[in-house]
Design an enzyme around this catalytic site. Sequence first.
Site, mmCIF file in Angstrom:
data_model
loop_
_atom_site.group_PDB
_atom_site.id
_atom_site.type_symbol
_atom_site.label_atom_id
_atom_site.label_comp_id
_atom_site.label_asym_id
_atom_site.label_seq_id
_atom_site.Cartn_x
_atom_site.Cartn_y
_atom_site.Cartn_z
ATOM 1 N N TRP A 1 21.498 35.650 19.100
ATOM 2 C CA TRP A 1 21.193 36.095 20.462
ATOM 3 C C TRP A 1 22.443 36.597 21.173
ATOM 4 C CZ3 TRP A 1 22.401 33.996 25.452
ATOM 5 C CH2 TRP A 1 21.637 34.527 26.498
ATOM 6 N N ASP B 1 26.509 20.677 15.758
ATOM 7 C CA ASP B 1 25.829 21.783 16.431
ATOM 8 C C ASP B 1 25.111 21.273 17.677
ATOM 9 O OD1 ASP B 1 24.287 24.024 17.166
ATOM 10 O OD2 ASP B 1 23.985 24.616 15.092
ATOM 11 N N SER C 1 21.108 31.677 13.717
ATOM 12 C CA SER C 1 20.532 31.337 15.020
ATOM 13 C C SER C 1 19.254 32.157 15.249
ATOM 14 C CB SER C 1 21.586 31.547 16.109
ATOM 15 O OG SER C 1 21.231 30.907 17.303
ATOM 16 N N HIS D 1 27.871 25.424 15.929
ATOM 17 C CA HIS D 1 26.848 26.455 15.807
ATOM 18 C C HIS D 1 27.357 27.725 15.129
ATOM 19 C CE1 HIS D 1 22.866 27.929 16.710
ATOM 20 N NE2 HIS D 1 23.343 28.994 17.336
ATOM 21 N N PHE E 1 27.110 30.094 27.188
ATOM 22 C CA PHE E 1 26.435 30.007 25.900
ATOM 23 C C PHE E 1 27.456 29.961 24.762
ATOM 24 C CE2 PHE E 1 24.229 32.193 22.305
ATOM 25 C CZ PHE E 1 23.290 31.215 22.053
ATOM 26 N N LEU E 2 28.496 30.764 24.858
ATOM 27 C CA LEU E 2 29.531 30.765 23.824
ATOM 28 C C LEU E 2 30.236 29.406 23.767
ATOM 29 C CD1 LEU E 2 31.185 34.292 24.267
ATOM 30 C CD2 LEU E 2 29.333 33.617 22.743
ATOM 31 N N LEU F 1 29.027 26.543 24.528
ATOM 32 C CA LEU F 1 28.129 25.552 23.940
ATOM 33 C C LEU F 1 28.160 25.624 22.411
ATOM 34 C CD1 LEU F 1 26.085 23.373 24.815
ATOM 35 C CD2 LEU F 1 24.303 25.135 24.776
#
Length: 256
Positions: free
Chosen positions: A21, A207, A82, A235, A143-144, A146
């Site tokens: 994503w 992750d 992902s 992740h 998001f990155l 995380l």
Amino acid sequence: MIKLHSETFGQGAPVVLVHGWAMHSGIWRDFAKALARHCRVTCIDLPGHGRSEKISPFTLEQISLALVNSLPEQPCGWLGWSLGATIVLDIAERFPERVNSLVLLAGNPLFVQTETWPGMEAHLLDAFADGLNDNCQATLLRFLALQVKGLTDYKVILKELRESVFGCDMPDSQVLQSGLDILKHSDLRPALAKLKCPVSVILGGKDALIPVAIGRQLPLLNAGCEVNIIDKAGHVPFLSHQQEVLAIVSRFLGQG
């Protein structure tokens, strides 16, 4: 026909890498060149990402069709990371004649947690969706962060992620929202259960998005599904633990 940007490295058995994503195929470059010592690796930008044209609507059906139409008509291995793991599962269900094998890297056939299935909490996905409307870039940066949460060298990996992601223009907010909708509403467990091709799953023990507990569930869906856990990875194991991932993938593809 929609034009999708791709790069190909190496010679031999064909493997297609599908990113996650909000990303683009540039995220793979170092990993792809290393894997290309064993096989012919194609990295492709999803529609509306990187240098690829947009499609409307941005749905699994349309994405899968666009990807298979943009590549030579031959069966190959597909490695999805992902959101990319969700997409390659869908391709394997819709176009089984185009798939020799699947590698699901930090992916989950049911991304969102239920009472009986480990996954990401739905409210976290909703928070990302809301954040896109307020500040798209800040939401992507969260998001990155995380994705590298809990890693000892998270600063180095986060810098690499940022530089790669922002090496191209960001997808527009509608594409990003549609990508989150796919993650929130898709259940590819029935597709995985029916697959006849070999499947390898690679999970990170740290992750923050994909619970490592799914590693116990997946072989129950498909007895031919092998599970590999890299304990200290998050992740993005292809960045943080490249050699371990390369070893698993090359062995699985029969090239190691």
